[in-house]
Design an enzyme around this catalytic site. Structure first.
Site, PDB file in Angstrom:
ATOM      1  N   ARG A 100      75.203  24.762  61.736  1.00 40.88           N
ATOM      2  CA  ARG A 100      75.118  24.036  60.456  1.00 40.88           C
ATOM      3  C   ARG A 100      73.867  24.532  59.745  1.00 40.88           C
ATOM      4  O   ARG A 100      72.749  24.379  60.262  1.00 40.88           O
ATOM      5  CB  ARG A 100      75.039  22.529  60.689  1.00 40.88           C
ATOM      6  CG  ARG A 100      74.613  21.752  59.443  1.00 40.88           C
ATOM      7  CD  ARG A 100      74.819  20.257  59.571  1.00 40.88           C
ATOM      8  NE  ARG A 100      76.228  19.929  59.568  1.00 40.88           N
ATOM      9  CZ  ARG A 100      76.712  18.696  59.415  1.00 40.88           C
ATOM     10  NH1 ARG A 100      75.899  17.673  59.248  1.00 40.88           N
ATOM     11  NH2 ARG A 100      78.008  18.481  59.415  1.00 40.88           N
ATOM     12  N   HIS A 127      82.958  23.265  54.616  1.00 42.37           N
ATOM     13  CA  HIS A 127      82.902  22.399  55.802  1.00 42.37           C
ATOM     14  C   HIS A 127      84.264  22.486  56.501  1.00 42.37           C
ATOM     15  O   HIS A 127      85.016  21.507  56.568  1.00 42.37           O
ATOM     16  CB  HIS A 127      82.590  20.960  55.371  1.00 42.37           C
ATOM     17  CG  HIS A 127      82.068  20.087  56.464  1.00 42.37           C
ATOM     18  ND1 HIS A 127      81.936  20.509  57.767  1.00 42.37           N
ATOM     19  CD2 HIS A 127      81.648  18.785  56.445  1.00 42.37           C
ATOM     20  CE1 HIS A 127      81.453  19.511  58.501  1.00 42.37           C
ATOM     21  NE2 HIS A 127      81.272  18.462  57.719  1.00 42.37           N
ATOM     22  N   GLN A 130      85.494  20.003  59.316  1.00 45.49           N
ATOM     23  CA  GLN A 130      85.867  18.692  58.770  1.00 45.49           C
ATOM     24  C   GLN A 130      87.297  18.733  58.249  1.00 45.49           C
ATOM     25  O   GLN A 130      88.077  17.792  58.431  1.00 45.49           O
ATOM     26  CB  GLN A 130      84.905  18.302  57.645  1.00 45.49           C
ATOM     27  CG  GLN A 130      85.210  16.947  57.036  1.00 45.49           C
ATOM     28  CD  GLN A 130      84.924  15.790  57.982  1.00 45.49           C
ATOM     29  OE1 GLN A 130      83.825  15.696  58.506  1.00 45.49           O
ATOM     30  NE2 GLN A 130      85.894  14.924  58.202  1.00 45.49           N
ATOM     31  N   ASP A 223      83.535  11.960  48.618  1.00 50.73           N
ATOM     32  CA  ASP A 223      82.409  12.309  49.485  1.00 50.73           C
ATOM     33  C   ASP A 223      81.145  11.838  48.773  1.00 50.73           C
ATOM     34  O   ASP A 223      81.183  11.516  47.570  1.00 50.73           O
ATOM     35  CB  ASP A 223      82.386  13.832  49.718  1.00 50.73           C
ATOM     36  CG  ASP A 223      81.379  14.251  50.783  1.00 50.73           C
ATOM     37  OD1 ASP A 223      80.900  13.378  51.541  1.00 50.73           O
ATOM     38  OD2 ASP A 223      81.059  15.450  50.850  1.00 50.73           O
ATOM     39  N   CYS A 263      84.556  11.829  54.610  1.00 45.85           N
ATOM     40  CA  CYS A 263      84.106  12.493  55.842  1.00 45.85           C
ATOM     41  C   CYS A 263      82.911  11.788  56.479  1.00 45.85           C
ATOM     42  O   CYS A 263      82.570  12.075  57.624  1.00 45.85           O
ATOM     43  CB  CYS A 263      83.811  13.961  55.583  1.00 45.85           C
ATOM     44  SG  CYS A 263      82.384  14.261  54.525  1.00 45.85           S
TER      45      CYS A 263
HETATM   46  N1   CP Z   1      81.041  14.486  58.305  1.00 46.84           N
HETATM   47  C1   CP Z   1      79.980  15.064  58.899  1.00 46.84           C
HETATM   48  O1   CP Z   1      79.844  16.293  58.940  1.00 46.84           O
HETATM   49  O2   CP Z   1      79.125  14.192  59.503  1.00 46.84           O
HETATM   50  P1   CP Z   1      77.648  14.548  59.990  1.00 46.84           P
HETATM   51  O3   CP Z   1      76.881  15.057  58.784  1.00 46.84           O
HETATM   52  O4   CP Z   1      77.095  13.266  60.532  1.00 46.84           O
HETATM   53  O5   CP Z   1      77.729  15.622  61.053  1.00 46.84           O
END
Ligand code: CP
Length: 308
Positions: A100, A127, A130, A223, A263
């Site tokens: 990430r 992402h 997700q 989001d 998400c």
């Molecule tokens: N949805 C998501 O990626 O959650 P986090 O940022 O908590 O990893």
């Protein structure tokens, strides 16, 4: 070497294959051990996380592997040493790398030099893990993906807007993105999704009016308005995005059996009403759980590709 850096790294057939595997793994979570050894998977986080770190760690363990957490702030990738050198080091320690980070170019450089599969655990642009979880969730609730209409309301220029365009088009869905002026996805991203949709029977469109976007939708997604790195813009964004809040009134324009998705983390009263997020048509907790099953499937797919 196959990587998963953006949603369209999977063809429509491969996406369907990964989603089918995710459903199988969800049904029997402890049966498949493709990372037995255990093989090490390096997980690097340059940004905050709850769901991504916990679901990858649990999923890698369930696959028989070892999740090696690398603290991005300690590693200082690109500061203490180059992405290129980090890639060469981690590629000697781990069978796969999950990262990430901020710029997509950093992830691409990691993939170019690591010699092992690299997975995007969120960048500024995409992402995709997700989205695998989200598509699995839609499939569970609607028994199909192709032909469904999904409306994303809010910050369409963020990673989730881009990923819904590409992944939804790959799945043959009709994707509508509704954002205020100046916050729509780049035209290049819409064109990229439209090119995929032309092969799958889906479509990709921008619709500035949130009511028009949500009307008749099977799936409504939002989001946070303040993606990681945009915290300084919080006040200005709250004003601009207010008409795009997924309120109960807006959600009522969708099909009566529509599902609401987010998400997480969510900010009730901002991008989504508590009545929608916590209501009977919300599937957000399924999405959170499905991160684990979907990511196990993509890791299994990439490991098989790397060793075949
Ligand atoms: N949805 C998501 O990626 O959650 P986090 O940022 O908590 O990893």
């Amino acid at each position: 070497m196959r990587h998963f850096l953006a949603d369209d790294d999977l063809t429509p057939a491969e996406q369907a294959q990964v989603l089918a595997l995710a459903a199988e793994l969800k049904h029997a979570p402890y049966d498949a051990k493709p990372l037995a050894g255990p093989r090490t998977v390096a997980m690097i986080f340059d940004k905050q996380t709850l769901r991504t770190q916990s679901s990858f760690a649990a999923g890698i363990a369930e696959l028989g592997g070892f999740p090696m957490l690398v603290d991005g702030s300690l590693a200082g990738i690109g500061v203490r040493e180059s992405v290129h050198d980090v890639a060469r080091v981690l590629g000697r320690q781990a069978s796969m790398i999950v990262w990430r980070t901020y710029a997509q170019a950093r992830l691409e450089e990691m993939a170019e030099h690591s010699g092992v599969p690299v997975v995007n655990a969120l960048t500024d642009d995409f992402h995709p893990c997700q989205l695998l979880a989200d598509l699995l969730t839609v499939q569970e609730h609607k028994q199909q993906l192709a032909g469904l209409t999904v409306a994303f309301v809010g910050d369409g220029a963020c990673n989730m807007g881009n990923s819904w365009l590409l992944a939804g088009a790959t799945a043959g869905m009709h994707v509508r993105i509704s954002s205020p002026d100046g916050y729509a996805p780049a035209q290049e991203m819409v064109d990229r999704a439209a090119a995929i949709a032309a092969t799958t029977g889906g479509s990709a469109a921008l619709e500035a009016d949130p009511v028009a976007a949500v009307t008749g939708a099977d799936v409504v997604v939002t989001d946070t308005w303040i993606s990681m790195g945009k915290e300084d813009e919080a006040a200005a964004r709250a004003a601009v995005f207010a008409p795009y809040s997924l309120t109960t009134a807006l959600f009522e324009h969708a099909k009566p059996d529509a599902i609401a998705m987010h998400c997480l983390p969510a900010y009730r009263g901002k991008e989504i009403d508590a009545e929608v997020l916590d209501g009977p048509q919300s599937v957000v907790w399924d999405e959170a759980e499905n991160r684990r099953h979907a990511q196990k499937a993509i890791l299994t797919f990439l490991m098989e590709e790397a060793t075949s």
